[in-house]
Design an enzyme around this catalytic site. Structure first.
Site, short mmCIF file in Angstrom:
data_model
loop_
_atom_site.label_atom_id
_atom_site.label_comp_id
_atom_site.label_asym_id
_atom_site.label_seq_id
_atom_site.Cartn_x
_atom_site.Cartn_y
_atom_site.Cartn_z
N GLU A 1 10.29 0.13 42.15
CA GLU A 1 10.66 1.14 43.14
C GLU A 1 11.04 2.43 42.45
OE1 GLU A 1 13.95 -0.43 45.40
OE2 GLU A 1 12.60 -1.56 46.71
N LYS A 2 11.01 3.52 43.21
CA LYS A 2 11.59 4.75 42.71
C LYS A 2 13.10 4.51 42.61
CE LYS A 2 11.53 9.67 42.91
NZ LYS A 2 11.27 9.72 41.46
N LYS B 1 12.31 -10.99 47.80
CA LYS B 1 12.53 -9.56 48.06
C LYS B 1 11.23 -8.78 48.25
CE LYS B 1 16.97 -10.23 47.38
NZ LYS B 1 17.11 -11.61 47.85
N ARG C 1 23.62 -14.55 56.72
CA ARG C 1 24.85 -15.36 56.75
C ARG C 1 26.00 -14.50 57.29
NH1 ARG C 1 24.40 -13.26 51.45
NH2 ARG C 1 26.16 -11.85 51.05
C1 MV4 Z 1 18.35 0.08 43.90
C2 MV4 Z 1 19.15 1.10 43.33
C3 MV4 Z 1 18.59 2.34 43.14
N1 MV4 Z 1 17.30 2.56 43.50
N2 MV4 Z 1 17.09 0.35 44.24
C4 MV4 Z 1 21.49 -3.50 43.26
C5 MV4 Z 1 21.40 -4.91 43.71
C6 MV4 Z 1 20.20 -4.97 44.50
N3 MV4 Z 1 20.12 -5.96 45.44
C7 MV4 Z 1 19.69 -3.64 44.70
N4 MV4 Z 1 20.44 -2.77 43.88
C8 MV4 Z 1 20.09 -1.48 43.71
N5 MV4 Z 1 18.83 -1.15 44.10
C9 MV4 Z 1 16.58 1.57 44.03
N6 MV4 Z 1 15.32 1.80 44.34
C10 MV4 Z 1 20.48 0.79 42.97
C11 MV4 Z 1 20.93 -0.50 43.14
C12 MV4 Z 1 22.30 -0.71 42.74
C13 MV4 Z 1 23.31 -0.97 43.66
C14 MV4 Z 1 23.07 -1.09 45.01
C15 MV4 Z 1 24.07 -1.35 45.90
C16 MV4 Z 1 25.35 -1.50 45.44
C17 MV4 Z 1 25.63 -1.41 44.11
C18 MV4 Z 1 24.63 -1.15 43.21
C19 MV4 Z 1 24.94 -1.06 41.85
C20 MV4 Z 1 23.93 -0.82 40.95
C21 MV4 Z 1 22.61 -0.67 41.39
#
Ligand code: MV4
Length: 447
Positions: free
Chosen positions: A200-201, A116, A292
């Site tokens: 990240e923020k 990532k 995918r």
């Molecule tokens: C985030 C975020 C808020 N801020 N990044 C969750 C899995 C991952 N691959 C990235 N995710 C998130 N990244 C920042 N900077 C919130 C999430 C996140 C989330 C994202 C998409 C769908 C569901 C989620 C549930 C919790 C947190």
């Protein structure tokens, strides 16, 4: 064109691939574990090879057995479906070495997107918007703390090997930084064998909106509309829809162009998905790229009237794409039907389906391997089917989904159908007002 495709998967996606292959005049080979002897993918394929006992590592993840099955049946391509080996760079490379076309990304493309932190640096270089944060991995906690102060709390610590939120920690105050970092890093090391973390923020109350793209072997790309996947529970998607109720024509164009930049930056070949977080002001940020076919590809097929598996196979065979971008012409919603008990924390609930009746009518599609008498093995994913509806408007699609869910009879096991029925009644969901936090506050009423 390929003569014979081996499908290195099971369940509904194996059937999904078999269907398109048959329409294209391509023979199919199913592989199966002993737990899946009575599965429909075994019966519907032209040939089937048993590749081992129930545990995935001994069957659907066993690369040498799958390659051997392809060689004895003379398959010239392997379709990996989703999950299992679909984003395994080593498997993609082994296929290459055996002169079997892997219908998916090249090893280099999988590697470029799998880490990532590396993927994020690639996106910055390509001019794709990303969430402000550290450049590369955190090597010095004191430095990272200074950085956190600069970008401003709350921040989110993420595992570079990430996926499914493992190793992720939000930090709201400097005093909690060190502990969150240690814990997240340890969790990541245990889960992925890689402790690497970046920062990240924190985007509060984001939506998860992803863009379907395709790229061919000649550097031509297109985007194919978005999917809103904000309705998730503990990182498991339960419902997806397109168009996103939050989307505008201008935002779709901007996100589509950004998704193509992302794919082009790794010379992507095949169909893929670029995931974005979208904040309340409609700023969007690259999250990750999936190399995918996804579970939710169906709703895109419905709104642009296009077979994405057919496109995958054609691209792998070297046929060029048109390069035209697609606008949705309808509204489509998918509910995941899982063998889980929504009233007991969505606990998996394998067993025998004693009776089965599926809904029908105009605009209703069901992708499933379930049937009356089918025994769901405990070894794999609990998703047993996907109910997809399409209509001219979101309102009509919601009404159709509610009607179809009401017609769906699955007895002998608990399923997510009662959950979806209640979701259809939710005022905010119906109004299209939801973020990734939606299900945290959703209260399921006991029947
Ligand atoms: C985030 C975020 C808020 N801020 N990044 C969750 C899995 C991952 N691959 C990235 N995710 C998130 N990244 C920042 N900077 C919130 C999430 C996140 C989330 C994202 C998409 C769908 C569901 C989620 C549930 C919790 C947190």
């Amino acid at each position: 064109m390929f003569k014979k495709i081996l499908i290195a998967n099971r369940g509904e996606i194996a059937l999904r691939v078999i269907r398109t292959a048959r329409e294209m005049g391509i023979k199919t080979v199913a592989v199966y574990s002993t737990a899946d002897r009575d599965s429909l993918h075994v019966r519907f394929a032209d040939e089937a090879v048993c590749i081992g006992p129930p545990p995935s590592k001994d069957s659907y993840l066993n690369m040498s057995r799958i390659i051997a099955a392809a060689e004895i049946t003379n398959a010239d391509a392997i379709h990996p479906g989703y999950g299992f080996l679909s984003e395994n760079a080593k498997f993609s490379r082994i296929c290459q070495e055996h002169n079997i076309k892997f219908i998916g990304a090249l090893p280099e493309q999988i590697e470029a997107m799998g880490d990532k932190s590396t993927a994020k640096s690639t996106m910055i270089a390509a001019g794709v918007p990303v969430v402000p944060g550290t450049q590369g991995l955190i090597t010095d906690v004191a430095e990272a703390k200074k950085e956190a102060k600069r970008i401003g709390y709350p921040v989110l610590l993420k595992a570079t090997a990430g996926g499914g939120g493992k190793g992720m920690r939000d930090v709201w105050d400097e005093k909690d930084f060190e502990k969150a970092f240690e814990e997240g890093s340890q969790e990541a090391a245990a889960a992925f064998g890689n402790p690497g973390m970046y920062m990240e923020k924190l985007i509060q109350e984001p939506r998860h909106i992803e863009i379907q793209i395709a790229g061919d072997q000649y550097g031509t790309f297109c985007h194919m509309s978005e999917r809103d996947c904000s309705i998730q529970r503990r990182h498991q998607k339960l419902l997806e829809e397109t168009p996103s109720p939050f989307m505008t024509k201008a935002l779709r164009k901007k996100m589509g162009e950004a998704a193509i930049k992302a794919a082009a930056s790794v010379n992507y070949e095949g169909v893929g998905t670029v995931e974005f977080l979208v904040d309340k002001d409609r700023n969007f940020y690259f999250m990750e790229m999936n190399t995918r076919i996804q579970v939710e590809h169906t709703i895109t097929e419905e709104v642009i009237d296009f077979d994405l598996v057919r496109e995958q196979i054609k691209i792998a065979a070297g046929i060029p794409i048109s390069g035209l971008n697609y606008e949705p012409t309808r509204h489509s919603i998918q509910c995941r039907i899982n063998a889980e008990d929504p009233f007991h924390d969505f606990r998996p609930n394998p067993g025998k389906i004693t009776s089965y009746h599926s809904p029908g009518g105009h605009g209703v599609r069901i992708d499933t391997h379930a049937y009356a008498g089918y025994v769901i093995p405990p070894n794999y994913d609990s998703m047993i089917g996907k109910l997809i509806v399409s209509a001219q408007t979101r309102e009509e699609a919601l009404a159709k989904m509610e009607r179809a869910l009401g017609e769906y009879v699955i007895e002998g096991i608990h399923t997510t159908i009662p959950f979806h029925l209640q979701l259809m009644q939710d005022k905010n969901f119906r109004a299209g007002i939801f973020t990734t936090k939606f299900l945290e506050d959703f209260e399921l009423k006991k029947p």
